[in-house]
Motif scaffolding. Structure first.
Motif, PDB file in Angstrom:
ATOM      1  N   GLU A  71       0.809  -1.217   0.000  1.00  0.00           N
ATOM      2  CA  GLU A  71       0.000   0.000   0.000  1.00  0.00           C
ATOM      3  C   GLU A  71       0.843   1.267   0.000  1.00  0.00           C
ATOM      4  OE1 GLU A  71      -0.135  -1.589   4.331  1.00  0.00           O
ATOM      5  OE2 GLU A  71      -0.008  -2.372   2.279  1.00  0.00           O
ATOM      6  N   TYR A  72       2.142   1.139   0.295  1.00  0.00           N
ATOM      7  CA  TYR A  72       3.029   2.301   0.286  1.00  0.00           C
ATOM      8  C   TYR A  72       3.977   2.288  -0.909  1.00  0.00           C
ATOM      9  CZ  TYR A  72       1.392   2.534   5.136  1.00  0.00           C
ATOM     10  OH  TYR A  72       0.613   2.583   6.262  1.00  0.00           O
ATOM     11  N   SER A 115       1.251  10.326   9.432  1.00  0.00           N
ATOM     12  CA  SER A 115      -0.157   9.926   9.439  1.00  0.00           C
ATOM     13  C   SER A 115      -0.401   8.946   8.295  1.00  0.00           C
ATOM     14  CB  SER A 115      -1.054  11.156   9.258  1.00  0.00           C
ATOM     15  OG  SER A 115      -0.895  11.704   7.954  1.00  0.00           O
ATOM     16  N   GLU A 116      -1.470   8.189   8.393  1.00  0.00           N
ATOM     17  CA  GLU A 116      -1.785   7.231   7.346  1.00  0.00           C
ATOM     18  C   GLU A 116      -2.001   7.946   6.015  1.00  0.00           C
ATOM     19  OE1 GLU A 116      -2.096   3.519   5.737  1.00  0.00           O
ATOM     20  OE2 GLU A 116      -1.486   4.097   7.771  1.00  0.00           O
ATOM     21  N   GLN A 117      -2.624   9.096   6.068  1.00  0.00           N
ATOM     22  CA  GLN A 117      -2.857   9.870   4.843  1.00  0.00           C
ATOM     23  C   GLN A 117      -1.539  10.261   4.187  1.00  0.00           C
ATOM     24  OE1 GLN A 117      -5.051  13.487   5.474  1.00  0.00           O
ATOM     25  NE2 GLN A 117      -4.898  14.145   3.341  1.00  0.00           N
ATOM     26  N   HIS A 118      -0.584  10.731   4.989  1.00  0.00           N
ATOM     27  CA  HIS A 118       0.720  11.125   4.449  1.00  0.00           C
ATOM     28  C   HIS A 118       1.480   9.916   3.915  1.00  0.00           C
ATOM     29  CE1 HIS A 118       0.793  15.105   6.905  1.00  0.00           C
ATOM     30  NE2 HIS A 118       0.308  15.291   5.690  1.00  0.00           N
ATOM     31  N   LYS A 119       1.425   8.811   4.614  1.00  0.00           N
ATOM     32  CA  LYS A 119       2.136   7.615   4.154  1.00  0.00           C
ATOM     33  C   LYS A 119       1.624   7.159   2.794  1.00  0.00           C
ATOM     34  CE  LYS A 119       1.598   5.506   8.215  1.00  0.00           C
ATOM     35  NZ  LYS A 119       1.709   4.502   9.308  1.00  0.00           N
ATOM     36  N   ARG A 120       0.318   7.167   2.631  1.00  0.00           N
ATOM     37  CA  ARG A 120      -0.255   6.703   1.357  1.00  0.00           C
ATOM     38  C   ARG A 120      -0.068   7.720   0.232  1.00  0.00           C
ATOM     39  NH1 ARG A 120      -3.609   2.243   1.526  1.00  0.00           N
ATOM     40  NH2 ARG A 120      -3.948   1.378   3.621  1.00  0.00           N
ATOM     41  N   HIS A 121       0.151   8.979   0.599  1.00  0.00           N
ATOM     42  CA  HIS A 121       0.332  10.006  -0.425  1.00  0.00           C
ATOM     43  C   HIS A 121       1.787  10.117  -0.881  1.00  0.00           C
ATOM     44  CE1 HIS A 121      -0.297  13.748  -2.635  1.00  0.00           C
ATOM     45  NE2 HIS A 121       0.759  14.243  -2.007  1.00  0.00           N
ATOM     46  N   TYR A 122       2.719  10.163   0.084  1.00  0.00           N
ATOM     47  CA  TYR A 122       4.107  10.459  -0.254  1.00  0.00           C
ATOM     48  C   TYR A 122       4.962   9.223  -0.559  1.00  0.00           C
ATOM     49  CZ  TYR A 122       3.169  15.219   1.318  1.00  0.00           C
ATOM     50  OH  TYR A 122       2.643  16.482   1.456  1.00  0.00           O
ATOM     51  N   HIS A 233       0.481  19.708  10.496  1.00  0.00           N
ATOM     52  CA  HIS A 233       0.209  18.318  10.125  1.00  0.00           C
ATOM     53  C   HIS A 233       1.420  17.656   9.462  1.00  0.00           C
ATOM     54  CE1 HIS A 233      -0.243  19.057   5.761  1.00  0.00           C
ATOM     55  NE2 HIS A 233      -0.920  20.144   6.086  1.00  0.00           N
ATOM     56  N   GLN A 234       2.448  18.447   9.133  1.00  0.00           N
ATOM     57  CA  GLN A 234       3.677  17.878   8.591  1.00  0.00           C
ATOM     58  C   GLN A 234       4.722  17.627   9.678  1.00  0.00           C
ATOM     59  OE1 GLN A 234       3.196  20.088   4.250  1.00  0.00           O
ATOM     60  NE2 GLN A 234       5.216  19.994   5.186  1.00  0.00           N
TER      61      GLN A 234
END
Length: 414
Positions: A71-72, A115-122, A233-234
């Motif tokens: 997923e990453y 965050s989970e959102q950051h992990k999946r985005h970056y 949030h960063q």
């Protein structure tokens, strides 16, 4: 230990070998094979652009960041499959040098604290070669004392405002994002009151100034921050817990450097086998043979120590202080080999050209770049302290600044 492939591992190796054979840029193989003596320099290609292309091709086929979860952007591969891939990728693994900091240091930190959102985005973008990351740690006034950093982060509403300077930041001039450790509370002792962030390197107020190196290359930089705004949030980890977050980065850094750093031993052995001195081949000289034997033992030790670290990761462990051993040995070995090669060559070592002269010039490039390897990721002295205190359990150094608020530590001597 049995290092033979299991049937499943043999099948994985076969698939990896077939893919590399079918997709690798064979036209770069000769240059890449020589580049381990110094830094990677391609005559007719930009290493960043070539690296991005190779990383994209690997990611599309599921061969990038193998050990990361799917997923990453990874493959969810086992540690031994990661080793097999590195063996089969061979010299082409050097093409992804621009991604090594992101994949080996920044990515694991974001994975642990983002965050989970950051992990999946970056993370998928990093794995796919779309973004390059750097780490903004060292500072001019701190030297090897990372906890002595002075870059300030002040909270204003939902944002943080950053002012300060970093130095020796590898790849900052072509990076898209960076990990940044700052001081948020100068009233706390220096290892406390630190906070970690990640930021866009194109943010207003970020200035990157490349540093020209003795070997003619330009790989690291000074980075200045003037009223740089970073959203809260960063932030990675809690406010004031930046030192603990940085340990994840540093442990991964030392493991990554120690396992990837080319020592020059294979090239040195081949060179001594062909270099004719006044009294015969260099390899027939007793003193040179003794040195080669010592380096062979160290090279073998580095290899299997790296395998041991990977085995620990397979059990869910975080890279530990023992990984400082590999980086310490590899860095000093690199410099020792280059120095002895130059001693054997004499004045001929400063020449570059065709055939033998080119090889001799490569050892010069290796010697000029080798001191930086004994600084990057922690100086020899820092690593010896880590090994002594955290691996061997010896008493720690006396620290006069222990538990002293950072803003009370004297900055000038008498």
């Amino acid at each position: 230990m049995n290092f033979d492939d299991t049937p499943q591992e043999a099948e994985f190796r076969k698939l990896a070998r077939q893919w590399v054979e079918a997709n690798a840029p064979k036209e770069l193989e000769a240059e890449l094979s020589k580049s381990s003596l110094g830094r990677i320099r391609l005559q007719h290609h930009d290493i960043v652009e070539v690296g991005k292309a190779w990383q994209r091709k690997k990611a599309a086929a599921g061969w990038a960041c193998l050990h990361w979860p799917k997923e990453y952007g990874g493959r969810g591969a086992t540690p031994i499959e990661r080793v097999i891939w590195q063996q089969e990728e061979g010299v082409y693994g050097k093409l992804t040098q621009p991604f090594q900091i992101g994949e080996g240091m920044c990515g694991p930190t974001v994975m642990a604290y983002g965050s989970e959102q950051h992990k999946r985005h970056y993370l998928p973008k990093l794995a796919a070669g779309e973004q390059i990351w750097c780490q903004l740690f060292s500072e001019p006034a701190g030297g090897s004392d990372l906890a002595g950093l002075r870059t300030r982060a002040e909270k204003k509403g939902d944002d943080w405002v950053i002012n300060g300077q970093k130095i020796w930041t590898s790849g900052a001039h072509y990076s898209d994002y960076g990990l940044l450790i700052t001081r948020t509370d100068p009233n706390e002792p220096k290892h406390k009151g630190l906070t970690m962030f990640f930021l866009d390197m194109k943010s207003p107020g970020v200035e990157v100034r490349p540093i020209k190196q003795a070997n003619g290359m330009q790989e690291f930089n000074e980075v200045y921050f003037t009223d740089v705004v970073i959203p809260d949030h960063q932030r990675l980890g809690a406010v004031g817990d930046g030192w603990n977050v940085s340990l994840t980065t540093l442990m991964n850094e030392r493991m990554s450097i120690g396992s990837r750093l080319a020592t020059g031993f294979p090239e040195m052995f081949e060179f001594c086998s062909n270099l004719m001195l006044e009294d015969g081949l260099a390899i027939d000289d007793r003193a040179t043979r003794s040195k080669l034997a010592s380096w062979a033992v160290k090279a073998s030790g580095l290899k299997y120590t790296s395998y041991r670290a990977i085995s620990a990761l397979s059990k869910g462990d975080r890279p530990g202080p023992e990984n400082s051993i590999g980086k310490l040995v590899a860095g000093s070995m690199l410099q020792d080999i280059a120095t002895h090669a130059m001693d054997l060559e004499g004045a001929a070592g400063v020449f570059t050209g065709a055939a033998e002269e080119e090889a001799q010039g490569q050892f010069q490039a290796m010697l000029l770049s080798s001191p930086s390897m004994r600084i990057a990721g922690g100086t020899d002295e820092i690593l010896r302290n880590i090994i002594a205190e955290r691996v061997l359990g010896l008493p720690g150094d006396i620290r006069v600044d222990k538990n002293v608020p950072f803003n009370k530590i004297p900055t000038k001597g008498r």
